[in-house]
Design a protein around this motif. Sequence first.
Motif, short mmCIF file in Angstrom:
data_model
loop_
_atom_site.label_atom_id
_atom_site.label_comp_id
_atom_site.label_asym_id
_atom_site.label_seq_id
_atom_site.Cartn_x
_atom_site.Cartn_y
_atom_site.Cartn_z
N ILE A 1 -40.67 22.54 -77.28
CA ILE A 1 -40.80 23.92 -76.79
C ILE A 1 -39.83 24.86 -77.51
O ILE A 1 -40.27 25.85 -78.10
CB ILE A 1 -40.66 23.97 -75.25
CG1 ILE A 1 -41.85 23.21 -74.63
CG2 ILE A 1 -40.60 25.42 -74.75
CD1 ILE A 1 -41.71 22.94 -73.16
N LYS B 1 -41.08 10.08 -75.25
CA LYS B 1 -42.18 11.04 -75.39
C LYS B 1 -41.91 12.31 -74.58
O LYS B 1 -42.11 13.42 -75.07
CB LYS B 1 -43.50 10.42 -74.94
CG LYS B 1 -43.94 9.25 -75.77
CD LYS B 1 -45.18 8.61 -75.16
CE LYS B 1 -45.46 7.26 -75.77
NZ LYS B 1 -46.50 6.53 -75.04
N ALA B 2 -41.46 12.13 -73.35
CA ALA B 2 -41.20 13.28 -72.49
C ALA B 2 -40.09 14.17 -73.06
O ALA B 2 -40.20 15.40 -73.06
CB ALA B 2 -40.84 12.82 -71.08
N ARG B 3 -39.03 13.55 -73.56
CA ARG B 3 -37.93 14.34 -74.14
C ARG B 3 -38.34 15.01 -75.45
O ARG B 3 -37.89 16.12 -75.74
CB ARG B 3 -36.69 13.48 -74.33
CG ARG B 3 -36.03 13.16 -73.00
CD ARG B 3 -34.68 12.54 -73.17
NE ARG B 3 -34.03 12.40 -71.87
CZ ARG B 3 -32.85 11.85 -71.70
NH1 ARG B 3 -32.17 11.38 -72.74
NH2 ARG B 3 -32.32 11.75 -70.51
N ILE C 1 -33.33 11.46 -80.29
CA ILE C 1 -33.84 11.21 -78.94
C ILE C 1 -34.22 9.74 -78.71
O ILE C 1 -33.83 9.16 -77.70
CB ILE C 1 -34.97 12.19 -78.59
CG1 ILE C 1 -34.37 13.58 -78.37
CG2 ILE C 1 -35.75 11.73 -77.36
CD1 ILE C 1 -35.39 14.70 -78.18
N GLN D 1 -38.99 13.76 -59.57
CA GLN D 1 -40.03 13.64 -60.58
C GLN D 1 -40.51 15.03 -60.97
O GLN D 1 -41.02 15.78 -60.15
CB GLN D 1 -41.19 12.83 -59.99
CG GLN D 1 -42.26 12.45 -60.95
CD GLN D 1 -43.34 11.63 -60.27
OE1 GLN D 1 -43.95 12.10 -59.33
NE2 GLN D 1 -43.55 10.41 -60.75
N GLY D 2 -40.34 15.37 -62.25
CA GLY D 2 -40.85 16.63 -62.77
C GLY D 2 -42.26 16.46 -63.32
O GLY D 2 -42.80 15.35 -63.31
N ILE E 1 -41.37 16.07 -76.14
CA ILE E 1 -42.20 17.20 -75.73
C ILE E 1 -41.31 18.34 -75.23
O ILE E 1 -41.53 19.50 -75.56
CB ILE E 1 -43.23 16.78 -74.66
CG1 ILE E 1 -44.30 15.90 -75.30
CG2 ILE E 1 -43.87 18.00 -74.00
CD1 ILE E 1 -45.25 15.24 -74.32
N GLY E 2 -40.29 18.00 -74.44
CA GLY E 2 -39.35 19.01 -73.98
C GLY E 2 -38.63 19.70 -75.12
O GLY E 2 -38.37 20.89 -75.10
N ALA E 3 -38.31 18.94 -76.17
CA ALA E 3 -37.63 19.51 -77.34
C ALA E 3 -38.58 20.34 -78.19
O ALA E 3 -38.15 21.25 -78.91
CB ALA E 3 -37.01 18.40 -78.18
N LEU F 1 -43.45 16.47 -66.44
CA LEU F 1 -43.54 15.52 -67.55
C LEU F 1 -43.33 14.09 -67.07
O LEU F 1 -44.00 13.16 -67.54
CB LEU F 1 -42.54 15.87 -68.65
CG LEU F 1 -42.91 17.01 -69.58
CD1 LEU F 1 -41.78 17.31 -70.56
CD2 LEU F 1 -44.19 16.71 -70.34
N ASP F 2 -42.40 13.92 -66.14
CA ASP F 2 -42.19 12.59 -65.57
C ASP F 2 -43.48 12.09 -64.93
O ASP F 2 -43.88 10.95 -65.13
CB ASP F 2 -41.08 12.62 -64.51
CG ASP F 2 -39.72 12.92 -65.07
OD1 ASP F 2 -39.46 12.57 -66.23
OD2 ASP F 2 -38.90 13.52 -64.34
#
Length: 170
Positions: free
Chosen positions: A38, A30-32, A77, A119-120, A34-36, A122-123
């Motif tokens: 953008i 999910k985090a990746r 992903i 930890q970012g 969301i990052g993609a 999204l993490d």
Amino acid sequence: MSAPTPSHGRRNPFDHAGLDFRPVSPNLIKARLIGAAIPIGTVLVVGILALVFRQWVLGGIALAIATGLAVWLGWLIPRQVRAIGYAEAEDDLVIRKGILFRSIRVVPYGRMQFVDVNQGPLDRAFGMSGVKLFTAAATTDAELPGLPTEEAARLRDRLTERGEARLAGL
């Protein structure tokens, strides 16, 4: 006469029989994604703006690129994340990654200098942390993304404990 085997009797470097590889958190998918989203969203906005300003070719190209990227990354992903795993062996930590271009990183506990947990945003939102291992040789540093935060803390403590025990034995 039989055909020679491709391995010629050698062991497969990606075969680690006896090791129980643990997966990373499925929330990493999910985090990746969301990052993609953008950069894909940016291309999509460019396509829509081009169509608003009657730039049909540019708009069509941008929309096709955005759609292609979304489909490709939506397929890729999850597979990449499911390919990430780690195992705690007797003397080292083994990290595997990759589908097409696979890699196995074996980090001896005695060579670890320190363990970093990061930890970012999204993490944090998905309850994950990353663990990075630093060793005496920069080529053996390793990173393990997307661990549940509790598991990252446990792994940090365990790796630190095992690293100190191995250094004390030198």
